[in-house]
Design an enzyme around this catalytic site. Sequence first.
Site, PDB file in Angstrom:
ATOM      1  N   HIS A  21      -4.265 -17.061  -5.073  1.00  0.00           N
ATOM      2  CA  HIS A  21      -5.133 -16.314  -4.166  1.00  0.00           C
ATOM      3  C   HIS A  21      -6.372 -17.112  -3.745  1.00  0.00           C
ATOM      4  O   HIS A  21      -7.157 -16.631  -2.921  1.00  0.00           O
ATOM      5  CB  HIS A  21      -5.562 -15.007  -4.837  1.00  0.00           C
ATOM      6  CG  HIS A  21      -6.370 -15.260  -6.069  1.00  0.00           C
ATOM      7  ND1 HIS A  21      -5.844 -15.849  -7.196  1.00  0.00           N
ATOM      8  CD2 HIS A  21      -7.682 -15.059  -6.331  1.00  0.00           C
ATOM      9  CE1 HIS A  21      -6.792 -15.985  -8.102  1.00  0.00           C
ATOM     10  NE2 HIS A  21      -7.921 -15.516  -7.608  1.00  0.00           N
ATOM     11  N   ASP A  22      -6.559 -18.299  -4.312  1.00  0.00           N
ATOM     12  CA  ASP A  22      -7.702 -19.145  -3.942  1.00  0.00           C
ATOM     13  C   ASP A  22      -7.294 -20.345  -3.091  1.00  0.00           C
ATOM     14  O   ASP A  22      -8.139 -21.149  -2.706  1.00  0.00           O
ATOM     15  CB  ASP A  22      -8.397 -19.690  -5.202  1.00  0.00           C
ATOM     16  CG  ASP A  22      -9.023 -18.596  -6.052  1.00  0.00           C
ATOM     17  OD1 ASP A  22      -9.435 -17.564  -5.491  1.00  0.00           O
ATOM     18  OD2 ASP A  22      -9.100 -18.782  -7.278  1.00  0.00           O
ATOM     19  N   ASP A  63      -9.624 -16.212 -16.263  1.00  0.00           N
ATOM     20  CA  ASP A  63     -10.419 -16.689 -15.140  1.00  0.00           C
ATOM     21  C   ASP A  63     -11.499 -17.680 -15.595  1.00  0.00           C
ATOM     22  O   ASP A  63     -12.242 -17.385 -16.546  1.00  0.00           O
ATOM     23  CB  ASP A  63     -11.102 -15.459 -14.504  1.00  0.00           C
ATOM     24  CG  ASP A  63     -11.711 -15.746 -13.160  1.00  0.00           C
ATOM     25  OD1 ASP A  63     -10.954 -15.969 -12.210  1.00  0.00           O
ATOM     26  OD2 ASP A  63     -12.958 -15.753 -13.066  1.00  0.00           O
ATOM     27  N   ASP A  81      -4.064   3.875   2.775  1.00  0.00           N
ATOM     28  CA  ASP A  81      -5.502   3.609   2.971  1.00  0.00           C
ATOM     29  C   ASP A  81      -5.779   2.158   3.381  1.00  0.00           C
ATOM     30  O   ASP A  81      -6.927   1.747   3.482  1.00  0.00           O
ATOM     31  CB  ASP A  81      -6.307   3.977   1.699  1.00  0.00           C
ATOM     32  CG  ASP A  81      -5.965   3.093   0.507  1.00  0.00           C
ATOM     33  OD1 ASP A  81      -5.063   2.231   0.643  1.00  0.00           O
ATOM     34  OD2 ASP A  81      -6.590   3.260  -0.552  1.00  0.00           O
ATOM     35  N   ASP A 109      -1.843  -1.185  -3.781  1.00  0.00           N
ATOM     36  CA  ASP A 109      -2.157  -0.422  -5.004  1.00  0.00           C
ATOM     37  C   ASP A 109      -1.041  -0.534  -6.036  1.00  0.00           C
ATOM     38  O   ASP A 109       0.006  -1.138  -5.776  1.00  0.00           O
ATOM     39  CB  ASP A 109      -2.448   1.043  -4.653  1.00  0.00           C
ATOM     40  CG  ASP A 109      -1.393   1.622  -3.730  1.00  0.00           C
ATOM     41  OD1 ASP A 109      -0.199   1.428  -4.026  1.00  0.00           O
ATOM     42  OD2 ASP A 109      -1.751   2.247  -2.699  1.00  0.00           O
ATOM     43  N   ASN A 158      -0.333   4.496  -0.266  1.00  0.00           N
ATOM     44  CA  ASN A 158      -0.953   5.759   0.157  1.00  0.00           C
ATOM     45  C   ASN A 158      -1.654   5.697   1.515  1.00  0.00           C
ATOM     46  O   ASN A 158      -2.420   6.590   1.867  1.00  0.00           O
ATOM     47  CB  ASN A 158      -1.930   6.263  -0.923  1.00  0.00           C
ATOM     48  CG  ASN A 158      -3.080   5.293  -1.136  1.00  0.00           C
ATOM     49  OD1 ASN A 158      -3.111   4.235  -0.500  1.00  0.00           O
ATOM     50  ND2 ASN A 158      -4.013   5.632  -1.993  1.00  0.00           N
ATOM     51  N   GLU A 188      -7.461 -20.678 -16.633  1.00  0.00           N
ATOM     52  CA  GLU A 188      -7.876 -21.331 -15.393  1.00  0.00           C
ATOM     53  C   GLU A 188      -9.010 -22.275 -15.762  1.00  0.00           C
ATOM     54  O   GLU A 188     -10.087 -21.830 -16.132  1.00  0.00           O
ATOM     55  CB  GLU A 188      -8.342 -20.302 -14.361  1.00  0.00           C
ATOM     56  CG  GLU A 188      -8.538 -20.923 -12.995  1.00  0.00           C
ATOM     57  CD  GLU A 188      -9.512 -20.156 -12.103  1.00  0.00           C
ATOM     58  OE1 GLU A 188      -9.434 -20.313 -10.888  1.00  0.00           O
ATOM     59  OE2 GLU A 188     -10.371 -19.427 -12.628  1.00  0.00           O
ATOM     60  N   ASP A 238      -5.180 -10.337 -15.629  1.00  0.00           N
ATOM     61  CA  ASP A 238      -6.228 -11.305 -15.345  1.00  0.00           C
ATOM     62  C   ASP A 238      -7.423 -10.940 -16.221  1.00  0.00           C
ATOM     63  O   ASP A 238      -7.889  -9.802 -16.215  1.00  0.00           O
ATOM     64  CB  ASP A 238      -6.610 -11.206 -13.855  1.00  0.00           C
ATOM     65  CG  ASP A 238      -6.975 -12.547 -13.272  1.00  0.00           C
ATOM     66  OD1 ASP A 238      -7.739 -13.279 -13.917  1.00  0.00           O
ATOM     67  OD2 ASP A 238      -6.508 -12.847 -12.163  1.00  0.00           O
ATOM     68  N   ASP A 255       0.849  -1.193   0.000  1.00  0.00           N
ATOM     69  CA  ASP A 255       0.000   0.000   0.000  1.00  0.00           C
ATOM     70  C   ASP A 255       0.889   1.250   0.000  1.00  0.00           C
ATOM     71  O   ASP A 255       1.660   1.452   0.934  1.00  0.00           O
ATOM     72  CB  ASP A 255      -0.891  -0.041   1.253  1.00  0.00           C
ATOM     73  CG  ASP A 255      -1.688   1.235   1.430  1.00  0.00           C
ATOM     74  OD1 ASP A 255      -1.865   1.975   0.436  1.00  0.00           O
ATOM     75  OD2 ASP A 255      -2.138   1.496   2.571  1.00  0.00           O
TER      76      ASP A 255
HETATM   77  C1  NOJ Z   1     -11.603 -17.870 -10.033  1.00  0.00           C
HETATM   78  C2  NOJ Z   1     -10.819 -16.832  -9.301  1.00  0.00           C
HETATM   79  O1  NOJ Z   1      -9.502 -17.260  -9.173  1.00  0.00           O
HETATM   80  C3  NOJ Z   1     -11.525 -16.596  -7.997  1.00  0.00           C
HETATM   81  O2  NOJ Z   1     -10.770 -15.810  -7.106  1.00  0.00           O
HETATM   82  C4  NOJ Z   1     -12.851 -15.981  -8.288  1.00  0.00           C
HETATM   83  O3  NOJ Z   1     -13.591 -15.866  -7.094  1.00  0.00           O
HETATM   84  C5  NOJ Z   1     -13.658 -16.807  -9.280  1.00  0.00           C
HETATM   85  N1  NOJ Z   1     -12.879 -17.309 -10.360  1.00  0.00           N
HETATM   86  C6  NOJ Z   1     -14.758 -15.977  -9.870  1.00  0.00           C
HETATM   87  O4  NOJ Z   1     -14.215 -15.019 -10.731  1.00  0.00           O
END
Ligand code: NOJ
Length: 555
Positions: A328-329, A199, A25, A29, A23, A255, A98, A21
Amino acid sequence: MDKKWWKESVVYQIYPRSFCDSNGDGIGDLNGIRSKLDYLQNLGINVIWLSPVYKSPNDDNGYDISDYQDIMDDFGNMEDFDNLLKEAHEHDIKIVMDLVVNHTSDEHKWFIESRSSKDNPKRDYYIWREGKDGKEPNNWGSCFSGSAWQYDETTGMYYLHCFSTKQPDLNWDNPKVRDEVFNMMTWWCEKGIDGFRMDVISMISKVEGLPDGKVWPGGKYGDLSNTTNGPHVHQYLQEMNKKVLSKYDIMTVGECAGVTIEEAQKYAGNDQTELNMVFQFEHTSLDHDENGKWTTKRFYLPDLKENLSKWQVELSGKAWNSLYWDNHDQPRIVSRLGDDSVASAKCVATVLHMMQGTPYVYQGEELGMTNCKFGSIENCKDIEILNAYKELVEGGKLSEEAFMKGVEAKGRDNARTPMQWDSSENAGFTTGKPWIMVNPNYKDINAKRQVADEDSVFNYYKKLIKLRRNSEWSDIIVYGIYELLDPKDENVYTYLRKLNNRTLLVICNVSDSEIDYQVPTDCKEEATLLISNNENVKLQKNIKLPPWFAGVWEI
Ligand code: NOJ
């Protein structure tokens, strides 16, 4: 060997909200990312995959896009983006965007128009259906709990949303939708970006007639199998390839939820009529149980080896693999397969980074950042977790305690706690109040400390990346044939990589016990060591492997 730059790359994924980050907040960013390009260059990666930075109301942290050609206010503006792209290129780092086009946000102008009336020109941009007997049009359940259909009062019809109610699915069968998407992609390519991570791209073509999905034991809704690898998905991707991708020297990764080997060979086949490579999800489901992901169940090594080896062998020479543990999932691999220790972080990294395919490092993985003890649902932010809590805990199916254990083992927020830069307040991520809690272990695990420490996880990753990208073994590591040894061993993961009469041997003790191991191949003592997390261990037929040992030799 069909050599390509994207096969020889190492990708680093940035989840901008949690990276840096600039700034105050409390939200990461674009300028924050720009300030860390030296760090990334030092690590040695050459591609950044940037999770979505487009305009979004953030129901799913940017995976719900309301304007594909603008930047999310929290992250900065288009000028900041252009500066980031330029400076990344100056650092010899490419940027892969993405591309989230299975769905938009319900606040996208297309959807606002589409929902306004049945005869609006954009009506058919989305998937609208009448209810059936006063209920949803079919039994499909959303990936984020509940039905995949939302009733909309304006026109008295339902729209499809495979994810949250604020993520309506686009209708890819409409050629106008495809052209809108392709034009938007061209706009980004003309800007000079270097590729797309797509995605849930395997979900863009739904089976005609939208037939019910299978209801699994204990489930209420049908699964989404009639949305994955659907009848026209390859046709649409070939069209995308022809109209956009083939015109640029970019890299693409799809993905692909629910992808099989056979399908992957079509998406990412050597003929390159669709994408460069896919993310498959089989290995990341091996520690789920009959109730899905909210479980503390761990991987069983022989199953993991069998699965990863299948992808190594069956795509080899036919298509291209992506190699990943974290994103991130997913929860953090050092907690999921390792035991949070430094040795285990290096061990699991070795298992992955010596395979054939393009490796992905998710922010913080290179530090051995761990899962987080959230303690209470109040500390969780992820829509998947929050919706599942309502369904499972408030619905009386799981105790709060069991659910939170599942969250701390498998929840997506484990990957989303702020990047741990140093030991100052909030791990140096922000001077403000972070949007999600910082993992309390940041004083031990942080970048500043590790960059300076030769034996750190960071410097081990740096070495792995250098071996792949710039060493006398690069060709074997990138292109060599993979051969699994000892498939049934419950502790040790051993494999070979072979190219032009040269052979690498990878031995990893994926357990916290010392193991007396008999090396299942000929090994001479004069083997050359490429990398190890314990250089005192010498290669010999009968070898004592310390807990979490990893070593790679040319034999
Ligand atoms: C896969 C993404 O990696 C995930 O983070 C997202 O919630 C779903 N697709 C919906 O876009």
